[in-house]
Structure formats: structure tokens, C-alpha cells
Design an enzyme around this catalytic site. Structure first.
Site, mmCIF file in Angstrom:
data_model
loop_
_atom_site.group_PDB
_atom_site.id
_atom_site.type_symbol
_atom_site.label_atom_id
_atom_site.label_comp_id
_atom_site.label_asym_id
_atom_site.label_seq_id
_atom_site.Cartn_x
_atom_site.Cartn_y
_atom_site.Cartn_z
ATOM 1 N N HIS A 117 10.829 64.232 32.136
ATOM 2 C CA HIS A 117 10.946 64.957 33.398
ATOM 3 C C HIS A 117 11.277 64.067 34.581
ATOM 4 C CE1 HIS A 117 9.523 68.470 31.361
ATOM 5 N NE2 HIS A 117 8.303 68.020 31.168
ATOM 6 N N ASP A 121 8.103 64.752 20.591
ATOM 7 C CA ASP A 121 7.266 64.345 21.730
ATOM 8 C C ASP A 121 5.999 63.553 21.383
ATOM 9 O OD1 ASP A 121 9.204 65.892 22.928
ATOM 10 O OD2 ASP A 121 7.863 67.295 23.915
ATOM 11 N N CYS A 167 6.113 72.599 22.462
ATOM 12 C CA CYS A 167 7.421 72.039 22.104
ATOM 13 C C CYS A 167 7.752 72.154 20.618
ATOM 14 C CB CYS A 167 7.525 70.613 22.622
ATOM 15 S SG CYS A 167 7.573 70.618 24.427
ATOM 16 N N LYS A 205 14.653 65.772 26.769
ATOM 17 C CA LYS A 205 14.733 67.165 27.250
ATOM 18 C C LYS A 205 13.825 67.361 28.442
ATOM 19 C CE LYS A 205 11.183 68.314 23.991
ATOM 20 N NZ LYS A 205 10.143 68.593 24.990
ATOM 21 N N HIS A 230 9.181 67.508 39.072
ATOM 22 C CA HIS A 230 9.811 68.514 38.196
ATOM 23 C C HIS A 230 9.221 69.898 38.459
ATOM 24 C CE1 HIS A 230 10.806 70.486 34.289
ATOM 25 N NE2 HIS A 230 11.944 69.854 34.522
ATOM 26 N N HIS A 235 3.656 64.955 34.227
ATOM 27 C CA HIS A 235 3.618 64.290 32.918
ATOM 28 C C HIS A 235 5.005 63.829 32.496
ATOM 29 C CE1 HIS A 235 4.752 68.429 31.893
ATOM 30 N NE2 HIS A 235 5.321 67.923 30.798
#
Ligand code: VGL
Ligand code: ZN
Length: 234
Positions: free
Chosen positions: A78, A38, A181, A136, A82, A111
Site C-alpha cells: 500500500h 502475503d 486475501c 497489489k 491508502h 499496514h
């Protein structure tokens, strides 16, 4: 005679010490993979969920990337509205926590929305040899901090299969954020049997209500290795 004896003992001790520290270094192998988590605009300065000094991981990751044959990049990805966004829960604010069908969920500012500049990888990140980008958190009703399994702890992303089919045994994890994450990816990697290393100085944390200390405690209890980029050699 006595003196020479002492001197040779001393140099033996010194040599042992030197080889000990040399053998402490870790050399990535053909069955090692680096997972870069990320490193996206959303998580650095100017993004929608900035991690303090998040952009500082980029040069460290560039150094690391030279040591690995196998590199995977992840992207938080996302849908608009979401379920992990506070804006999807009337009356709730970012950084509050709610109970959802799959467990506790921290609510975040909107985000990393699919296809927006905010969700792009940081433009200075340059890892041409990365062979896979895994996205993801793309199910509207389910979050996924981990690159392996979504937050229901059931739905796989396919990354385990990808790495196992490529005979990877060791995974090294860098990126953002250490306590979300990165940690969840490390924990799931361990649970499917990989030997796992988190490269601390190649990560930065959100650190919400003690989450960073809690994440390291959990990782260490599972046998996940906490290392620094200087522990790795080519
Ligand atoms: C992350 C919070 C929400 C992360 C992703 O990449 O650590 N944190 N979504
Ligand atoms: Zn997210």
C-alpha cells in the site's frame, strides 16, 4: 473353500480401500501453480495487522514449495495514506466498514506500506524458485485483497495473463489471511477458469465478524476445493 472365498473377498476390499485412499492424494503437475499470499511482516506477530499464529504457515509452505515447479508470491503493497486505512477517514476506527465508490471497504490499521520493513516478506520465508512476486493494493484509491483483480472487480493485476500464458490450469493457494486475501484470490482464480485448491493448514485467518465461515461458504459454493497439506504428494 467358502472360507478362502471370504478371505479373498476381504483382501480385495482392503486393496480397493487402499488404492482409493492413495488416489485421493493430489499430485501437483507441470500445469499446477502454488500462490503464496502475503506472508509479510505486517501480517505476523510484531506487524501492523498481525494474523493470529500467522508465522505458523511458513514451515507448511516450505514443505509445499518442494512439490511445485511453478510458484508465485504476492505482497500487499500500500501507499502511505491508502484508502483502506482507517487513518485516511477522519473519525473512523480500524475494523469499521465504510461505503466507497467501488463498494464496502473494511478499514484497517495502516499496514504493509511500500518499501517499509513491515511490508517485506517474512525473513524466514525461503522460496528461491518462486518466479514472480506480484504486488497489489498499490493504487492509493483502490484496495486489492485478490492477487488477480482489485476491489473494483475490474482492474486486473496481470496475474491471470501470466498464469494462462504459462499454461497453468490448477492453482493451489496458501498464506494470509484465509478470509481476506486468500479467499478473494481463490474466488477470482475460479472466476477466470482455474481449478482452485485452498490449502487450509497453510493459511491463518483474521476472522472478523464471522468472515472466516462466510469465506469458506462462498468458496465451497463456487467449487473451490478445501484441502490440507497432507492431501498433496510429490
Ligand atoms: C489483507 C486485510 C488488509 C490480507 C490485506 O492479506 O488478507 N487483509 N489487507
Ligand atoms: Zn491490505
Amino acid at each position: 473353500m467358502k472360507r478362502r472365498h471370504f478371505a479373498s473377498l476381504f483382501s480385495l476390499a482392503l486393496a480397493t480401500q487402499l488404492s482409493y485412499s492413495a488416489s485421493n492424494k493430489i499430485k501437483p503437475k507441470a500445469n499446477s501453480a502454488l500462490i503464496v499470499v502475503d506472508v509479510q511482516n505486517c501480517f505476523v506477530q510484531g506487524g501492523t495487522l498481525p494474523v493470529q499464529n500467522g508465522e505458523d504457515v511458513v514451515p507448511v509452505i516450505h514443505q509445499l514449495a518442494q512439490l511445485f515447479e511453478n510458484i508465485v508470491i504476492t505482497q500487499d503493497w500500500h501507499t502511505p495514506s491508502h484508502i483502506s486505512f482507517a487513518s485516511s477517514h477522519p473519525g473512523r476506527q480500524p475494523f469499521e466498514s465504510v461505503q466507497l465508490s467501488y463498494g464496502q471497504q473494511i478499514l484497517w490499521p495502516d499496514h504493509c506500506i511500500q518499501g517499509t520493513p513491515d511490508a517485506e516478506l517474512v525473513s524466514s520465508l525461503h522460496i528461491p524458485k518462486a518466479a514472480l512476486i506480484i504486488r497489489k493494493g498499490h493504487h492509493p484509491e483502490l484496495d486489492s485483497y485478490s492477487a488477480f483483480r482489485e476491489a473494483d472487480h475490474k482492474t486486473g493485476t496481470g496475474l491471470t495473463g501470466y498464469l494462462k500464458e504459462r499454461l497453468i490450469k490448477q492453482v493451489f493457494i496458501a498464506g494470509l489471511a484465509t478470509d481476506f486475501c486468500v479467499a478473494w484470490t481463490a474466488i477470482d482464480a475460479r472466476s477466470v477458469g482455474f481449478d482452485v485448491y485452498v490449502i487450509e493448514d497453510a493459511t491463518r485467518a483474521i476472522n472478523l465478524n464471522g468472515s472466516l465461515i462466510a469465506a469458506w461458504k462462498k468458496m465451497s459454493s463456487l467449487g473451490i476445493h478445501r484441502i490440507q497439506s497432507s492431501d498433496l504428494v510429490s
